[in-house]
Motif scaffolding. Structure first.
Motif, short mmCIF file in Angstrom:
data_model
loop_
_atom_site.label_atom_id
_atom_site.label_comp_id
_atom_site.label_asym_id
_atom_site.label_seq_id
_atom_site.Cartn_x
_atom_site.Cartn_y
_atom_site.Cartn_z
N SER A 1 5.92 -1.89 -6.74
CA SER A 1 5.96 -1.64 -5.30
C SER A 1 6.31 -0.19 -5.02
N LEU A 2 6.10 0.17 -3.78
CA LEU A 2 6.43 1.50 -3.29
C LEU A 2 7.41 1.32 -2.14
N GLY A 3 8.62 1.82 -2.32
CA GLY A 3 9.63 1.73 -1.27
C GLY A 3 9.61 2.99 -0.43
N LEU A 4 9.82 2.85 0.86
CA LEU A 4 9.81 4.00 1.77
C LEU A 4 10.97 3.94 2.75
N ASP A 5 11.55 5.10 3.02
CA ASP A 5 12.43 5.31 4.16
C ASP A 5 11.72 6.35 5.01
N VAL A 6 11.55 6.06 6.30
CA VAL A 6 10.81 6.96 7.19
C VAL A 6 11.74 7.45 8.29
N ASP A 7 11.84 8.78 8.44
CA ASP A 7 12.67 9.40 9.48
C ASP A 7 11.82 9.71 10.71
N GLY B 1 13.97 0.81 3.86
CA GLY B 1 13.63 -0.39 3.10
C GLY B 1 12.24 -0.94 3.28
N LEU B 2 11.27 -0.12 3.71
CA LEU B 2 9.90 -0.62 3.69
C LEU B 2 9.51 -0.84 2.24
N ASN B 3 8.96 -1.98 1.93
CA ASN B 3 8.59 -2.31 0.56
C ASN B 3 7.12 -2.69 0.54
N LEU B 4 6.30 -1.81 -0.05
CA LEU B 4 4.86 -1.99 -0.05
C LEU B 4 4.39 -2.40 -1.45
N PRO B 5 3.73 -3.54 -1.60
CA PRO B 5 3.27 -3.97 -2.92
C PRO B 5 2.15 -3.05 -3.44
N ALA C 1 -6.22 5.64 -2.75
CA ALA C 1 -5.92 4.78 -3.89
C ALA C 1 -5.34 3.45 -3.43
N ALA C 2 -4.63 3.46 -2.31
CA ALA C 2 -4.03 2.24 -1.76
C ALA C 2 -3.71 2.51 -0.30
N SER C 3 -3.66 1.46 0.50
CA SER C 3 -3.30 1.64 1.91
C SER C 3 -2.62 0.38 2.44
N TRP C 4 -1.79 0.60 3.46
CA TRP C 4 -1.01 -0.47 4.07
C TRP C 4 -0.90 -0.21 5.56
N LYS C 5 -0.65 -1.26 6.32
CA LYS C 5 -0.35 -1.16 7.75
C LYS C 5 0.96 -1.90 7.99
N GLU C 6 1.85 -1.28 8.73
CA GLU C 6 3.16 -1.85 9.04
C GLU C 6 3.49 -1.57 10.49
#
Length: 144
Positions: free
Chosen positions: A21-27, A72-76, A50-55
Protein backbone atom coordinates in the motif's frame (compact mmCIF):
# COMPACT_ATOMS: atom_id res chain seq x y z
CA UNK A 1 5.93 33.28 -7.21
CA UNK A 2 2.27 33.31 -6.31
CA UNK A 3 0.14 30.54 -4.84
CA UNK A 4 -3.59 30.47 -4.22
CA UNK A 5 -4.70 30.93 -0.61
CA UNK A 6 -6.61 27.61 -0.65
CA UNK A 7 -4.32 24.81 -1.80
CA UNK A 8 -2.69 21.43 -1.25
CA UNK A 9 0.41 22.51 0.64
CA UNK A 10 2.32 19.24 0.91
CA UNK A 11 2.15 15.47 0.69
CA UNK A 12 4.01 12.97 2.88
CA UNK A 13 4.36 9.64 1.05
CA UNK A 14 4.73 6.41 3.07
CA UNK A 15 5.14 3.35 0.82
CA UNK A 16 4.84 -0.08 2.42
CA UNK A 17 6.10 -3.18 0.67
CA UNK A 18 4.77 -5.43 3.45
CA UNK A 19 1.25 -3.96 3.36
CA UNK A 20 1.27 -3.53 -0.46
CA UNK A 21 0.00 0.00 0.00
CA UNK A 22 0.84 3.66 -0.28
CA UNK A 23 0.16 5.76 2.80
CA UNK A 24 -0.38 9.50 2.48
CA UNK A 25 -0.68 12.52 4.73
CA UNK A 26 -1.96 15.55 2.80
CA UNK A 27 -1.56 19.15 4.06
CA UNK A 28 -4.10 21.82 3.11
CA UNK A 29 -3.87 25.57 3.63
CA UNK A 30 -6.67 28.13 3.53
CA UNK A 31 -9.60 25.74 3.85
CA UNK A 32 -12.30 25.78 6.53
CA UNK A 33 -12.74 22.82 8.84
CA UNK A 34 -15.33 20.34 7.61
CA UNK A 35 -14.91 21.12 3.88
CA UNK A 36 -15.20 17.99 1.73
CA UNK A 37 -12.40 17.63 -0.81
CA UNK A 38 -12.23 15.27 -3.79
CA UNK A 39 -8.76 13.91 -4.45
CA UNK A 40 -7.53 12.42 -7.72
CA UNK A 41 -4.24 10.70 -6.99
CA UNK A 42 -1.98 9.37 -9.73
CA UNK A 43 1.43 7.71 -9.50
CA UNK A 44 3.42 8.44 -12.64
CA UNK A 45 6.33 6.34 -13.80
CA UNK A 46 8.07 8.70 -16.18
CA UNK A 47 5.17 10.26 -18.08
CA UNK A 48 2.90 7.20 -17.87
CA UNK A 49 0.32 6.54 -15.15
CA UNK A 50 1.29 3.49 -13.06
CA UNK A 51 -1.62 3.57 -10.58
CA UNK A 52 -4.48 5.90 -9.68
CA UNK A 53 -7.03 6.35 -6.92
CA UNK A 54 -9.97 8.61 -6.06
CA UNK A 55 -10.71 9.62 -2.47
CA UNK A 56 -13.02 12.07 -0.72
CA UNK A 57 -11.72 13.56 2.53
CA UNK A 58 -12.94 16.06 5.12
CA UNK A 59 -10.64 18.88 6.17
CA UNK A 60 -9.82 18.69 9.90
CA UNK A 61 -9.14 21.68 12.14
CA UNK A 62 -6.01 23.62 11.21
CA UNK A 63 -3.00 23.63 13.48
CA UNK A 64 -1.19 26.69 14.83
CA UNK A 65 0.67 27.02 11.48
CA UNK A 66 -2.59 27.29 9.52
CA UNK A 67 -2.23 23.86 7.94
CA UNK A 68 -4.89 21.18 8.16
CA UNK A 69 -3.49 17.68 7.68
CA UNK A 70 -5.53 14.71 6.51
CA UNK A 71 -3.62 11.75 7.93
CA UNK A 72 -3.65 8.06 7.26
CA UNK A 73 -4.90 7.73 3.70
CA UNK A 74 -4.10 4.13 2.80
CA UNK A 75 -4.13 3.32 -0.91
CA UNK A 76 -3.76 -0.33 -2.02
CA UNK A 77 -0.99 -0.98 -4.56
CA UNK A 78 -0.22 -4.63 -5.24
CA UNK A 79 2.53 -4.43 -7.87
CA UNK A 80 4.70 -1.29 -7.83
CA UNK A 81 8.19 -1.36 -9.30
CA UNK A 82 10.39 -1.31 -6.21
CA UNK A 83 13.31 1.03 -5.64
CA UNK A 84 16.56 -0.84 -5.13
CA UNK A 85 20.21 0.07 -4.63
CA UNK A 86 21.20 -0.78 -8.19
CA UNK A 87 17.89 0.34 -9.71
CA UNK A 88 16.68 3.57 -8.08
CA UNK A 89 13.15 3.57 -9.52
CA UNK A 90 11.32 6.84 -8.84
CA UNK A 91 7.69 7.77 -9.22
CA UNK A 92 5.99 11.16 -9.24
CA UNK A 93 2.81 11.31 -7.19
CA UNK A 94 0.24 13.83 -8.39
CA UNK A 95 -2.41 14.78 -5.82
CA UNK A 96 -5.15 16.90 -7.39
CA UNK A 97 -7.74 18.41 -5.04
CA UNK A 98 -11.07 19.88 -6.13
CA UNK A 99 -13.95 21.46 -4.22
CA UNK A 100 -15.94 24.69 -4.50
CA UNK A 101 -13.28 27.42 -4.52
CA UNK A 102 -10.41 24.92 -4.72
CA UNK A 103 -8.47 23.62 -7.68
CA UNK A 104 -4.99 22.59 -6.59
CA UNK A 105 -2.34 20.04 -7.51
CA UNK A 106 0.81 18.99 -5.68
CA UNK A 107 3.53 16.70 -7.08
CA UNK A 108 5.92 14.68 -4.96
CA UNK A 109 8.71 12.34 -6.11
CA UNK A 110 9.25 9.11 -4.18
CA UNK A 111 10.71 5.63 -4.39
CA UNK A 112 8.63 2.64 -3.40
CA UNK A 113 10.79 0.93 -0.79
CA UNK A 114 10.67 -0.22 2.80
CA UNK A 115 13.50 -0.95 5.21
CA UNK A 116 13.02 -2.79 8.50
CA UNK A 117 14.87 -4.83 11.12
CA UNK A 118 13.82 -8.21 12.52
CA UNK A 119 16.09 -9.50 15.26
CA UNK A 120 19.63 -9.21 13.88
CA UNK A 121 18.64 -9.08 10.22
CA UNK A 122 18.07 -6.03 8.06
CA UNK A 123 15.52 -6.13 5.24
CA UNK A 124 15.09 -3.97 2.16
CA UNK A 125 11.86 -4.67 0.28
CA UNK A 126 11.54 -8.09 1.92
CA UNK A 127 15.07 -9.26 1.05
CA UNK A 128 17.82 -9.71 3.65
CA UNK A 129 20.25 -6.82 3.29
CA UNK A 130 23.85 -7.31 4.42
CA UNK A 131 25.84 -4.17 5.07
CA UNK A 132 29.39 -4.31 3.74
CA UNK A 133 31.83 -1.46 4.27
CA UNK A 134 33.69 -0.25 1.21
CA UNK A 135 36.04 2.59 0.40
CA UNK A 136 35.19 4.47 -2.75
CA UNK A 137 38.54 6.24 -2.71
CA UNK A 138 41.37 6.83 -0.29
CA UNK A 139 41.17 10.64 -0.18
CA UNK A 140 39.81 10.59 3.37
CA UNK A 141 42.46 8.22 4.76
CA UNK A 142 45.42 9.70 6.67
CA UNK A 143 48.58 8.65 4.73
CA UNK A 144 50.77 8.34 7.91
Amino acid sequence: LARPAARVDGVFVQPSVRKKSLGLDVDFTGLPEGRRIHLSITALRGDSPAASWKETVTVPAAGHDGRATVRGLNLPWADPVLWDLDQPELYTLSVRATAPGLESEHRQRFGFREFWIEGRQFFLNGTVFNFRPSLLDSSHVDPR
